[in-house]
Design a protein around this motif. Structure first.
Motif, PDB file in Angstrom:
ATOM      1  N   VAL A  49       1.180   7.904   0.825  1.00 19.00           N
ATOM      2  CA  VAL A  49      -0.020   7.398   1.523  1.00 19.00           C
ATOM      3  C   VAL A  49      -0.192   5.963   0.746  1.00 19.00           C
ATOM      4  N   MET A  50      -0.242   5.882  -0.315  1.00 15.74           N
ATOM      5  CA  MET A  50      -0.606   4.750  -1.278  1.00 15.74           C
ATOM      6  C   MET A  50       0.339   3.806  -0.621  1.00 15.74           C
ATOM      7  N   GLY A  51       1.829   3.994  -0.733  1.00 13.30           N
ATOM      8  CA  GLY A  51       2.748   3.156  -0.195  1.00 13.30           C
ATOM      9  C   GLY A  51       2.330   2.309   1.117  1.00 13.30           C
ATOM     10  N   ILE A  52       1.890   3.146   1.952  1.00 11.01           N
ATOM     11  CA  ILE A  52       1.438   2.741   3.391  1.00 11.01           C
ATOM     12  C   ILE A  52       0.386   1.776   3.030  1.00 11.01           C
ATOM     13  N   LEU A  53      -0.804   1.982   2.365  1.00 12.11           N
ATOM     14  CA  LEU A  53      -1.804   1.039   1.909  1.00 12.11           C
ATOM     15  C   LEU A  53      -1.106  -0.129   1.375  1.00 12.11           C
ATOM     16  N   GLY A  54      -0.361  -0.106   0.401  1.00  6.41           N
ATOM     17  CA  GLY A  54       0.257  -1.205  -0.266  1.00  6.41           C
ATOM     18  C   GLY A  54       1.086  -2.207   0.822  1.00  6.41           C
ATOM     19  N   VAL A  55       1.940  -1.419   1.749  1.00 15.27           N
ATOM     20  CA  VAL A  55       2.164  -2.346   2.973  1.00 15.27           C
ATOM     21  C   VAL A  55       1.311  -3.142   3.764  1.00 15.27           C
ATOM     22  N   MET A  56       0.118  -2.280   3.811  1.00  8.98           N
ATOM     23  CA  MET A  56      -0.714  -2.875   4.810  1.00  8.98           C
ATOM     24  C   MET A  56      -1.350  -4.285   4.294  1.00  8.98           C
ATOM     25  N   VAL A  57      -1.662  -3.934   2.870  1.00 12.04           N
ATOM     26  CA  VAL A  57      -2.225  -5.140   2.114  1.00 12.04           C
ATOM     27  C   VAL A  57      -1.205  -6.398   1.896  1.00 12.04           C
ATOM     28  N   LEU A  58      -0.103  -5.947   1.746  1.00 15.85           N
ATOM     29  CA  LEU A  58       0.658  -7.172   1.410  1.00 15.85           C
ATOM     30  C   LEU A  58       1.158  -7.799   2.823  1.00 15.85           C
TER      31      LEU A  58
END
Lengths: 77, 450
Positions: free
Chosen positions: B409-418
Protein backbone atom coordinates in the motif's frame (compact mmCIF):
# COMPACT_ATOMS: atom_id res chain seq x y z
CA UNK A 1 -24.08 26.63 -12.64
CA UNK A 2 -22.22 25.60 -15.75
CA UNK A 3 -22.13 22.02 -14.46
CA UNK A 4 -25.18 21.11 -16.54
CA UNK A 5 -23.96 22.67 -19.74
CA UNK A 6 -20.40 21.43 -19.55
CA UNK A 7 -20.97 17.72 -19.52
CA UNK A 8 -17.55 16.79 -20.85
CA UNK A 9 -14.11 16.91 -19.36
CA UNK A 10 -10.87 17.02 -21.29
CA UNK A 11 -8.53 14.48 -19.72
CA UNK A 12 -5.28 13.40 -21.40
CA UNK A 13 -6.30 15.07 -24.65
CA UNK A 14 -9.73 13.57 -25.19
CA UNK A 15 -13.30 14.08 -23.97
CA UNK A 16 -14.65 11.95 -21.14
CA UNK A 17 -17.60 12.21 -18.82
CA UNK A 18 -16.73 12.44 -15.15
CA UNK A 19 -19.27 9.83 -14.14
CA UNK A 20 -18.14 7.26 -16.70
CA UNK A 21 -14.48 7.83 -15.87
CA UNK A 22 -15.15 7.29 -12.17
CA UNK A 23 -17.16 4.15 -12.89
CA UNK A 24 -14.53 2.70 -15.21
CA UNK A 25 -11.81 3.33 -12.62
CA UNK A 26 -14.06 1.57 -10.08
CA UNK A 27 -14.41 -1.39 -12.45
CA UNK A 28 -10.79 -1.75 -13.59
CA UNK A 29 -8.88 -1.19 -10.37
CA UNK A 30 -10.69 -3.79 -8.17
CA UNK A 31 -10.59 -6.33 -11.01
CA UNK A 32 -6.84 -5.86 -11.42
CA UNK A 33 -5.82 -5.69 -7.78
CA UNK A 34 -8.44 -8.32 -6.86
CA UNK A 35 -7.04 -10.71 -9.45
CA UNK A 36 -3.61 -10.22 -7.94
CA UNK A 37 -4.65 -10.58 -4.31
CA UNK A 38 -7.06 -13.50 -4.71
CA UNK A 39 -4.79 -15.59 -6.94
CA UNK A 40 -3.00 -18.59 -5.41
CA UNK A 41 0.27 -17.34 -3.93
CA UNK A 42 2.44 -19.10 -6.44
CA UNK A 43 4.39 -16.85 -8.81
CA UNK A 44 3.73 -15.84 -11.52
CA UNK A 45 0.03 -16.65 -11.04
CA UNK A 46 -0.88 -13.48 -9.08
CA UNK A 47 0.62 -11.22 -11.75
CA UNK A 48 -1.02 -13.13 -14.59
CA UNK A 49 -4.44 -12.95 -12.92
CA UNK A 50 -3.86 -9.28 -12.16
CA UNK A 51 -3.04 -8.55 -15.80
CA UNK A 52 -6.05 -10.57 -16.94
CA UNK A 53 -8.14 -8.43 -14.60
CA UNK A 54 -6.81 -5.29 -16.30
CA UNK A 55 -7.62 -6.63 -19.77
CA UNK A 56 -11.07 -7.84 -18.66
CA UNK A 57 -11.73 -4.41 -17.16
CA UNK A 58 -10.77 -2.78 -20.46
CA UNK A 59 -13.28 -4.84 -22.43
CA UNK A 60 -16.06 -4.34 -19.88
CA UNK A 61 -15.49 -0.58 -19.97
CA UNK A 62 -15.31 -0.56 -23.76
CA UNK A 63 -18.68 -2.33 -23.94
CA UNK A 64 -20.31 -0.38 -21.13
CA UNK A 65 -19.45 3.19 -22.08
CA UNK A 66 -19.72 5.09 -25.34
CA UNK A 67 -16.91 7.27 -26.58
CA UNK A 68 -17.73 10.96 -26.12
CA UNK A 69 -15.70 12.28 -29.06
CA UNK A 70 -17.77 13.15 -32.12
CA UNK A 71 -16.90 11.85 -35.49
CA UNK A 72 -17.77 13.33 -38.87
CA UNK A 73 -17.05 11.25 -41.90
CA UNK A 74 -17.26 11.93 -45.60
CA UNK A 75 -15.71 11.33 -48.99
CA UNK A 76 -12.51 12.97 -50.16
CA UNK A 77 -13.15 15.78 -52.58
CA UNK B 1 17.83 -21.37 -31.42
CA UNK B 2 15.19 -23.55 -29.78
CA UNK B 3 12.14 -23.86 -32.11
CA UNK B 4 9.73 -23.62 -29.15
CA UNK B 5 11.29 -20.31 -28.16
CA UNK B 6 11.06 -19.09 -31.76
CA UNK B 7 7.37 -19.97 -31.82
CA UNK B 8 6.81 -18.13 -28.55
CA UNK B 9 8.60 -15.10 -29.98
CA UNK B 10 6.40 -15.24 -33.07
CA UNK B 11 3.24 -15.50 -30.95
CA UNK B 12 4.36 -12.62 -28.72
CA UNK B 13 5.07 -10.46 -31.78
CA UNK B 14 1.63 -11.16 -33.24
CA UNK B 15 -0.12 -10.31 -29.96
CA UNK B 16 1.90 -7.09 -29.71
CA UNK B 17 0.96 -6.13 -33.27
CA UNK B 18 -2.77 -6.61 -32.60
CA UNK B 19 -2.77 -4.73 -29.30
CA UNK B 20 -0.52 -1.85 -30.33
CA UNK B 21 -2.16 -1.34 -33.71
CA UNK B 22 -5.28 -0.39 -31.74
CA UNK B 23 -3.45 1.61 -29.07
CA UNK B 24 -1.43 3.47 -31.73
CA UNK B 25 -4.59 4.90 -33.23
CA UNK B 26 -6.00 6.13 -29.92
CA UNK B 27 -5.34 9.84 -29.44
CA UNK B 28 -2.93 11.02 -26.77
CA UNK B 29 -1.37 7.64 -26.00
CA UNK B 30 2.21 8.31 -25.02
CA UNK B 31 4.82 5.70 -25.97
CA UNK B 32 6.32 5.52 -22.49
CA UNK B 33 3.01 5.29 -20.69
CA UNK B 34 1.60 2.54 -22.90
CA UNK B 35 4.75 0.44 -23.35
CA UNK B 36 6.72 0.67 -20.11
CA UNK B 37 4.19 -0.90 -17.70
CA UNK B 38 3.42 -3.78 -20.05
CA UNK B 39 7.08 -4.59 -20.78
CA UNK B 40 7.84 -4.39 -17.10
CA UNK B 41 5.00 -6.74 -16.22
CA UNK B 42 6.18 -9.27 -18.80
CA UNK B 43 9.78 -9.22 -17.55
CA UNK B 44 8.76 -9.49 -13.89
CA UNK B 45 6.38 -12.34 -14.76
CA UNK B 46 9.42 -14.31 -15.87
CA UNK B 47 8.66 -14.49 -19.61
CA UNK B 48 11.92 -15.37 -21.44
CA UNK B 49 13.78 -12.20 -22.46
CA UNK B 50 13.98 -12.94 -26.21
CA UNK B 51 10.18 -13.34 -26.21
CA UNK B 52 9.75 -10.00 -24.42
CA UNK B 53 12.16 -8.32 -26.85
CA UNK B 54 10.28 -9.69 -29.87
CA UNK B 55 7.06 -8.41 -28.26
CA UNK B 56 8.63 -5.02 -27.62
CA UNK B 57 10.08 -4.55 -31.11
CA UNK B 58 6.79 -5.59 -32.71
CA UNK B 59 4.95 -3.21 -30.41
CA UNK B 60 7.08 -0.15 -31.25
CA UNK B 61 7.09 -0.79 -34.98
CA UNK B 62 3.32 -1.40 -35.02
CA UNK B 63 2.63 1.58 -32.81
CA UNK B 64 4.87 3.85 -34.90
CA UNK B 65 3.11 2.71 -38.07
CA UNK B 66 -0.36 3.25 -36.71
CA UNK B 67 0.08 6.41 -34.72
CA UNK B 68 0.55 8.16 -38.06
CA UNK B 69 -2.99 7.13 -38.97
CA UNK B 70 -4.91 9.63 -36.83
CA UNK B 71 -2.39 12.31 -37.81
CA UNK B 72 -3.14 11.91 -41.48
CA UNK B 73 -6.87 11.19 -41.38
CA UNK B 74 -7.93 13.42 -38.53
CA UNK B 75 -5.02 15.77 -37.87
CA UNK B 76 -4.63 14.68 -34.25
CA UNK B 77 -1.43 13.02 -33.01
CA UNK B 78 -1.67 9.37 -31.98
CA UNK B 79 1.30 9.86 -29.68
CA UNK B 80 3.91 12.34 -28.54
CA UNK B 81 6.26 11.38 -31.34
CA UNK B 82 3.77 12.09 -34.09
CA UNK B 83 2.94 15.56 -32.77
CA UNK B 84 5.65 17.28 -34.87
CA UNK B 85 4.14 15.76 -38.03
CA UNK B 86 0.66 17.22 -37.60
CA UNK B 87 1.53 20.49 -39.32
CA UNK B 88 2.76 18.79 -42.51
CA UNK B 89 -0.07 16.25 -42.49
CA UNK B 90 -2.61 19.04 -42.25
CA UNK B 91 -1.13 20.64 -45.36
CA UNK B 92 -1.69 17.43 -47.32
CA UNK B 93 -5.15 17.04 -45.83
CA UNK B 94 -6.08 20.57 -46.79
CA UNK B 95 -4.92 19.90 -50.35
CA UNK B 96 -7.20 16.86 -50.35
CA UNK B 97 -4.46 14.23 -50.03
CA UNK B 98 -5.16 12.66 -46.63
CA UNK B 99 -4.49 9.15 -47.89
CA UNK B 100 -1.25 10.30 -49.52
CA UNK B 101 -0.01 11.43 -46.08
CA UNK B 102 -0.58 8.04 -44.49
CA UNK B 103 1.07 6.26 -47.41
CA UNK B 104 4.15 8.47 -47.23
CA UNK B 105 4.42 8.22 -43.46
CA UNK B 106 3.93 4.47 -43.26
CA UNK B 107 6.46 3.95 -46.04
CA UNK B 108 8.90 6.24 -44.21
CA UNK B 109 8.40 4.02 -41.16
CA UNK B 110 9.33 0.96 -43.19
CA UNK B 111 12.53 2.58 -44.48
CA UNK B 112 13.41 3.75 -40.96
CA UNK B 113 13.02 0.24 -39.56
CA UNK B 114 14.91 -1.45 -42.37
CA UNK B 115 17.83 0.97 -42.07
CA UNK B 116 17.93 1.25 -38.28
CA UNK B 117 18.23 -2.42 -37.34
CA UNK B 118 21.48 -3.17 -39.22
CA UNK B 119 22.98 0.27 -38.42
CA UNK B 120 22.18 -0.09 -34.71
CA UNK B 121 23.64 -3.57 -34.51
CA UNK B 122 26.77 -2.34 -36.29
CA UNK B 123 27.09 0.67 -33.95
CA UNK B 124 26.52 -1.65 -31.01
CA UNK B 125 29.38 -3.81 -32.25
CA UNK B 126 31.67 -0.75 -32.41
CA UNK B 127 30.64 0.57 -28.98
CA UNK B 128 30.90 -2.72 -27.05
CA UNK B 129 34.48 -2.07 -25.82
CA UNK B 130 33.22 1.07 -24.09
CA UNK B 131 30.71 -0.84 -21.97
CA UNK B 132 32.97 -1.58 -18.98
CA UNK B 133 34.21 1.98 -18.67
CA UNK B 134 30.70 3.41 -19.00
CA UNK B 135 29.33 0.93 -16.47
CA UNK B 136 31.68 2.22 -13.76
CA UNK B 137 30.47 5.77 -14.15
CA UNK B 138 26.77 5.01 -14.64
CA UNK B 139 25.47 7.43 -11.97
CA UNK B 140 27.63 10.28 -13.22
CA UNK B 141 26.55 9.57 -16.81
CA UNK B 142 22.88 9.64 -15.83
CA UNK B 143 23.38 12.92 -14.00
CA UNK B 144 25.24 14.34 -16.99
CA UNK B 145 22.42 13.07 -19.21
CA UNK B 146 19.81 14.79 -17.07
CA UNK B 147 21.72 18.09 -17.25
CA UNK B 148 22.27 17.70 -20.99
CA UNK B 149 18.61 16.98 -21.71
CA UNK B 150 17.59 19.84 -19.41
CA UNK B 151 19.81 22.24 -21.35
CA UNK B 152 18.44 20.99 -24.66
CA UNK B 153 14.83 21.47 -23.56
CA UNK B 154 12.71 24.60 -23.89
CA UNK B 155 12.36 25.15 -20.14
CA UNK B 156 15.98 25.02 -19.05
CA UNK B 157 15.75 26.65 -15.62
CA UNK B 158 12.92 24.58 -14.14
CA UNK B 159 14.40 21.45 -15.72
CA UNK B 160 17.74 22.03 -13.98
CA UNK B 161 16.07 22.88 -10.64
CA UNK B 162 13.83 19.84 -10.83
CA UNK B 163 16.79 17.46 -11.07
CA UNK B 164 17.70 18.21 -7.45
CA UNK B 165 14.09 18.43 -6.23
CA UNK B 166 13.02 15.14 -7.78
CA UNK B 167 16.15 13.41 -6.51
CA UNK B 168 15.32 14.63 -2.99
CA UNK B 169 11.74 13.37 -3.22
CA UNK B 170 12.80 9.97 -4.55
CA UNK B 171 15.46 9.41 -1.91
CA UNK B 172 13.10 10.76 0.74
CA UNK B 173 10.50 8.13 -0.14
CA UNK B 174 13.10 5.37 -0.18
CA UNK B 175 14.28 6.28 3.33
CA UNK B 176 10.66 6.52 4.46
CA UNK B 177 10.03 2.93 3.30
CA UNK B 178 13.18 1.74 5.07
CA UNK B 179 12.38 3.68 8.22
CA UNK B 180 8.87 2.27 8.37
CA UNK B 181 10.13 -1.24 7.76
CA UNK B 182 8.01 -1.70 4.61
CA UNK B 183 11.12 -2.57 2.61
CA UNK B 184 14.23 -4.21 4.07
CA UNK B 185 17.07 -1.71 4.53
CA UNK B 186 19.38 -1.59 1.53
CA UNK B 187 16.81 -2.89 -0.94
CA UNK B 188 16.06 -0.14 -3.44
CA UNK B 189 12.54 0.56 -4.64
CA UNK B 190 12.64 1.37 -8.33
CA UNK B 191 9.63 0.14 -10.29
CA UNK B 192 6.96 2.15 -8.50
CA UNK B 193 8.98 5.37 -8.83
CA UNK B 194 9.55 4.70 -12.49
CA UNK B 195 5.80 4.21 -12.98
CA UNK B 196 5.04 7.30 -10.94
CA UNK B 197 7.02 9.40 -13.42
CA UNK B 198 5.54 7.50 -16.37
CA UNK B 199 1.91 8.22 -15.56
CA UNK B 200 2.63 11.58 -13.97
CA UNK B 201 0.83 13.65 -16.63
CA UNK B 202 -2.24 11.41 -16.56
CA UNK B 203 -2.35 11.30 -12.76
CA UNK B 204 -1.99 15.07 -12.59
CA UNK B 205 -4.95 15.38 -14.94
CA UNK B 206 -7.03 13.01 -12.80
CA UNK B 207 -6.09 14.89 -9.64
CA UNK B 208 -7.11 18.16 -11.27
CA UNK B 209 -10.61 16.74 -11.68
CA UNK B 210 -11.01 16.75 -7.91
CA UNK B 211 -10.25 20.47 -7.67
CA UNK B 212 -13.35 22.56 -8.34
CA UNK B 213 -11.65 25.49 -10.02
CA UNK B 214 -9.41 23.26 -12.15
CA UNK B 215 -12.32 21.06 -13.19
CA UNK B 216 -14.24 24.06 -14.48
CA UNK B 217 -11.29 24.87 -16.73
CA UNK B 218 -11.24 21.33 -18.09
CA UNK B 219 -14.99 21.22 -18.70
CA UNK B 220 -16.32 21.47 -22.23
CA UNK B 221 -19.89 21.90 -23.38
CA UNK B 222 -19.11 20.12 -26.65
CA UNK B 223 -17.08 16.92 -26.95
CA UNK B 224 -13.90 16.78 -29.01
CA UNK B 225 -14.74 16.96 -32.71
CA UNK B 226 -12.91 14.73 -35.14
CA UNK B 227 -13.37 14.89 -38.90
CA UNK B 228 -12.44 12.07 -41.19
CA UNK B 229 -12.67 12.41 -44.93
CA UNK B 230 -11.19 10.37 -47.70
CA UNK B 231 -11.33 6.94 -49.27
CA UNK B 232 -9.50 3.73 -48.60
CA UNK B 233 -6.83 2.38 -50.87
CA UNK B 234 -7.78 -0.34 -53.30
CA UNK B 235 -5.76 -2.71 -55.43
CA UNK B 236 -2.66 -4.77 -54.90
CA UNK B 237 -0.29 -4.98 -51.95
CA UNK B 238 1.43 -1.67 -51.27
CA UNK B 239 5.17 -1.39 -51.89
CA UNK B 240 6.97 1.31 -49.89
CA UNK B 241 9.62 1.75 -52.58
CA UNK B 242 6.96 2.51 -55.17
CA UNK B 243 4.97 4.84 -52.90
CA UNK B 244 8.02 6.96 -52.11
CA UNK B 245 9.87 8.73 -54.90
CA UNK B 246 13.58 7.99 -55.28
CA UNK B 247 14.52 11.27 -53.56
CA UNK B 248 12.12 10.60 -50.69
CA UNK B 249 13.58 7.14 -50.18
CA UNK B 250 17.10 8.57 -50.12
CA UNK B 251 16.32 11.31 -47.62
CA UNK B 252 14.31 8.91 -45.45
CA UNK B 253 17.25 6.50 -45.41
CA UNK B 254 19.78 9.27 -44.71
CA UNK B 255 17.61 10.60 -41.87
CA UNK B 256 17.36 7.11 -40.43
CA UNK B 257 21.15 6.78 -40.33
CA UNK B 258 21.45 10.15 -38.56
CA UNK B 259 18.57 9.23 -36.23
CA UNK B 260 20.35 6.00 -35.30
CA UNK B 261 23.72 7.66 -34.65
CA UNK B 262 22.09 10.24 -32.36
CA UNK B 263 20.37 7.51 -30.32
CA UNK B 264 21.26 9.19 -27.01
CA UNK B 265 19.43 12.43 -27.85
CA UNK B 266 15.74 13.25 -27.54
CA UNK B 267 13.92 11.59 -30.47
CA UNK B 268 11.33 14.38 -30.74
CA UNK B 269 14.02 17.03 -31.10
CA UNK B 270 15.91 15.07 -33.75
CA UNK B 271 12.69 14.37 -35.64
CA UNK B 272 11.72 18.03 -35.88
CA UNK B 273 15.25 19.07 -36.83
CA UNK B 274 15.82 16.46 -39.54
CA UNK B 275 12.30 16.85 -40.94
CA UNK B 276 12.91 20.56 -41.48
CA UNK B 277 16.37 20.04 -42.94
CA UNK B 278 15.32 17.30 -45.35
CA UNK B 279 12.35 19.23 -46.69
CA UNK B 280 14.01 22.66 -46.76
CA UNK B 281 15.29 22.37 -50.32
CA UNK B 282 12.10 20.86 -51.78
CA UNK B 283 9.75 23.09 -53.79
CA UNK B 284 5.94 22.91 -53.87
CA UNK B 285 3.73 22.51 -50.80
CA UNK B 286 2.60 18.93 -51.45
CA UNK B 287 6.08 17.69 -52.33
CA UNK B 288 7.62 19.50 -49.41
CA UNK B 289 5.12 18.06 -46.95
CA UNK B 290 5.51 14.55 -48.41
CA UNK B 291 9.28 14.75 -48.08
CA UNK B 292 9.06 16.05 -44.51
CA UNK B 293 6.54 13.39 -43.45
CA UNK B 294 8.37 10.42 -44.92
CA UNK B 295 11.70 11.57 -43.46
CA UNK B 296 10.26 12.38 -40.04
CA UNK B 297 8.48 9.07 -39.72
CA UNK B 298 11.69 7.31 -40.75
CA UNK B 299 13.68 9.17 -38.06
CA UNK B 300 11.23 8.43 -35.27
CA UNK B 301 11.38 4.75 -36.09
CA UNK B 302 15.14 4.75 -36.41
CA UNK B 303 15.83 6.69 -33.23
CA UNK B 304 13.47 4.42 -31.32
CA UNK B 305 15.02 1.21 -32.60
CA UNK B 306 18.59 2.45 -32.18
CA UNK B 307 17.73 3.91 -28.79
CA UNK B 308 16.79 0.48 -27.50
CA UNK B 309 19.12 -1.80 -29.49
CA UNK B 310 22.45 -0.02 -28.96
CA UNK B 311 22.24 0.22 -25.17
CA UNK B 312 20.86 -3.31 -25.05
CA UNK B 313 23.41 -4.97 -27.31
CA UNK B 314 26.48 -2.90 -26.44
CA UNK B 315 26.28 -0.97 -23.19
CA UNK B 316 24.09 -2.66 -20.58
CA UNK B 317 22.97 0.65 -19.10
CA UNK B 318 19.91 2.53 -20.40
CA UNK B 319 21.77 5.43 -22.02
CA UNK B 320 19.06 6.84 -24.28
CA UNK B 321 15.65 8.42 -23.75
CA UNK B 322 14.12 5.33 -25.34
CA UNK B 323 16.00 2.79 -23.24
CA UNK B 324 15.42 4.72 -20.04
CA UNK B 325 11.71 5.19 -20.82
CA UNK B 326 9.62 2.59 -22.66
CA UNK B 327 12.39 -0.04 -22.74
CA UNK B 328 13.53 0.40 -19.18
CA UNK B 329 12.39 -3.05 -18.07
CA UNK B 330 15.20 -4.65 -20.08
CA UNK B 331 17.80 -2.87 -17.95
CA UNK B 332 16.26 -2.70 -14.51
CA UNK B 333 13.28 -4.72 -13.33
CA UNK B 334 14.06 -5.88 -9.81
CA UNK B 335 14.11 -8.61 -8.64
CA UNK B 336 14.40 -10.26 -12.09
CA UNK B 337 16.83 -7.80 -13.71
CA UNK B 338 19.19 -5.26 -12.16
CA UNK B 339 21.66 -2.73 -13.54
CA UNK B 340 24.46 -5.25 -12.94
CA UNK B 341 22.64 -8.27 -14.35
CA UNK B 342 20.15 -7.35 -17.08
CA UNK B 343 19.04 -8.27 -20.57
CA UNK B 344 22.38 -7.03 -21.94
CA UNK B 345 24.24 -9.58 -19.82
CA UNK B 346 21.69 -12.37 -20.12
CA UNK B 347 21.05 -12.26 -23.87
CA UNK B 348 23.61 -13.08 -26.53
CA UNK B 349 24.18 -10.77 -29.50
CA UNK B 350 22.53 -13.30 -31.80
CA UNK B 351 19.49 -13.63 -29.54
CA UNK B 352 19.06 -9.86 -29.55
CA UNK B 353 19.45 -9.78 -33.34
CA UNK B 354 16.98 -12.59 -33.98
CA UNK B 355 14.36 -11.27 -31.55
CA UNK B 356 14.57 -7.75 -33.01
CA UNK B 357 14.38 -8.83 -36.63
CA UNK B 358 11.54 -11.24 -35.93
CA UNK B 359 9.53 -8.72 -33.92
CA UNK B 360 10.05 -5.83 -36.34
CA UNK B 361 9.51 -8.10 -39.36
CA UNK B 362 6.19 -9.46 -38.11
CA UNK B 363 4.98 -5.94 -37.33
CA UNK B 364 6.01 -4.60 -40.76
CA UNK B 365 4.43 -7.48 -42.65
CA UNK B 366 1.12 -7.28 -40.81
CA UNK B 367 0.71 -3.62 -39.96
CA UNK B 368 2.14 -1.87 -43.02
CA UNK B 369 -0.37 -3.22 -45.58
CA UNK B 370 -3.20 -2.78 -43.08
CA UNK B 371 -2.18 0.79 -42.23
CA UNK B 372 -1.96 1.80 -45.88
CA UNK B 373 -5.16 0.11 -46.95
CA UNK B 374 -7.51 0.42 -44.02
CA UNK B 375 -6.26 3.59 -42.32
CA UNK B 376 -9.65 5.22 -42.48
CA UNK B 377 -11.67 2.23 -41.31
CA UNK B 378 -9.36 1.51 -38.35
CA UNK B 379 -9.62 5.11 -37.24
CA UNK B 380 -13.38 5.10 -37.47
CA UNK B 381 -13.60 1.84 -35.51
CA UNK B 382 -11.39 2.99 -32.65
CA UNK B 383 -12.91 6.47 -32.47
CA UNK B 384 -16.47 5.11 -32.54
CA UNK B 385 -16.19 2.09 -30.27
CA UNK B 386 -13.36 2.48 -27.76
CA UNK B 387 -14.07 5.06 -25.07
CA UNK B 388 -11.16 7.08 -23.74
CA UNK B 389 -12.27 6.10 -20.23
CA UNK B 390 -11.36 2.46 -20.94
CA UNK B 391 -7.76 3.40 -21.80
CA UNK B 392 -7.39 5.67 -18.80
CA UNK B 393 -8.79 3.06 -16.41
CA UNK B 394 -6.61 0.28 -17.84
CA UNK B 395 -3.34 2.18 -17.43
CA UNK B 396 -4.35 3.46 -14.02
CA UNK B 397 -5.08 -0.03 -12.74
CA UNK B 398 -1.92 -1.49 -14.32
CA UNK B 399 0.20 1.04 -12.49
CA UNK B 400 -1.63 0.40 -9.21
CA UNK B 401 -0.97 -3.32 -9.62
CA UNK B 402 2.74 -2.94 -10.28
CA UNK B 403 3.15 -0.39 -7.47
CA UNK B 404 1.40 -2.71 -5.03
CA UNK B 405 3.70 -5.56 -6.05
CA UNK B 406 6.69 -3.32 -5.48
CA UNK B 407 5.99 -1.94 -2.00
CA UNK B 408 2.42 -2.76 -0.95
CA UNK B 409 0.00 0.00 0.00
CA UNK B 410 2.92 2.33 0.69
CA UNK B 411 4.05 1.69 -2.88
CA UNK B 412 0.71 2.97 -4.14
CA UNK B 413 1.00 6.06 -1.93
CA UNK B 414 4.53 6.67 -3.15
CA UNK B 415 3.44 6.44 -6.77
CA UNK B 416 0.66 8.95 -6.16
CA UNK B 417 2.96 11.48 -4.48
CA UNK B 418 5.69 11.17 -7.08
CA UNK B 419 3.19 11.16 -9.96
CA UNK B 420 1.65 14.44 -8.82
CA UNK B 421 5.05 16.10 -8.68
CA UNK B 422 6.27 14.52 -11.92
CA UNK B 423 3.03 15.44 -13.68
CA UNK B 424 3.27 19.06 -12.59
CA UNK B 425 6.91 19.25 -13.70
CA UNK B 426 5.98 17.64 -17.00
CA UNK B 427 3.33 20.27 -17.55
CA UNK B 428 5.90 22.97 -16.86
CA UNK B 429 8.15 21.55 -19.57
CA UNK B 430 10.45 19.14 -17.69
CA UNK B 431 10.49 16.21 -20.10
CA UNK B 432 10.48 12.50 -19.33
CA UNK B 433 14.18 12.16 -20.24
CA UNK B 434 15.30 14.57 -17.52
CA UNK B 435 13.04 12.91 -14.96
CA UNK B 436 14.11 9.34 -15.71
CA UNK B 437 17.82 10.21 -15.74
CA UNK B 438 17.28 11.87 -12.35
CA UNK B 439 15.63 8.73 -11.00
CA UNK B 440 18.82 6.82 -11.80
CA UNK B 441 21.20 9.50 -10.56
CA UNK B 442 19.27 10.23 -7.34
CA UNK B 443 21.23 8.08 -4.80
CA UNK B 444 24.60 9.33 -6.04
CA UNK B 445 23.50 12.95 -6.35
CA UNK B 446 22.02 13.16 -2.85
CA UNK B 447 25.00 11.28 -1.44
CA UNK B 448 27.09 14.08 -2.90
CA UNK B 449 24.93 16.87 -1.45
CA UNK B 450 24.30 15.35 2.00
Amino acid sequence: MSEKKNRFLNVWDDSVSGRDLLLSLCISTPLTLGGYLLAPAQPPLPLILGLSGAILGFFINALLFRPKRQLQTGEEK
Amino acid sequence: MDPVLLLQMLAAAIIAVIVYTAIGVAPGTDETAVLAPVTLALVVAGIPLPVVLAFFMAAIVAKKLTDSIPVSVAGIPGGVMSAPMVEHALILKREGHATLAIRKMASGSVIGTLVAIPISLFLAFLLTPLADVLGQYASQIFFGGAVFLALMSKEKVISLISIVLLAALIQGLRHLYWGMGVIPEGQTVFISFFLGITIGPMMFNLAQLTVNSERHKMAESEPKQIQIYGNDEKGQLPNPFRILTRQETVSAAASSVLGSVTFFMSPVGITIFLGEVMSSWVKGTVNKASRALSSMDAVTNASYIAGILIPLAALGIPMSPMAIGPGNAFFNAPPVLTLEQNAHHLMSFSEITIASILGAGVALLITYPIAVRYARRICIFVFKHIPHEAFLAMFFSLVMLLAYMDAGVMGILGVMVLALMAGLLNRWGVNYGVQFMTLYAAPWLLGLIA
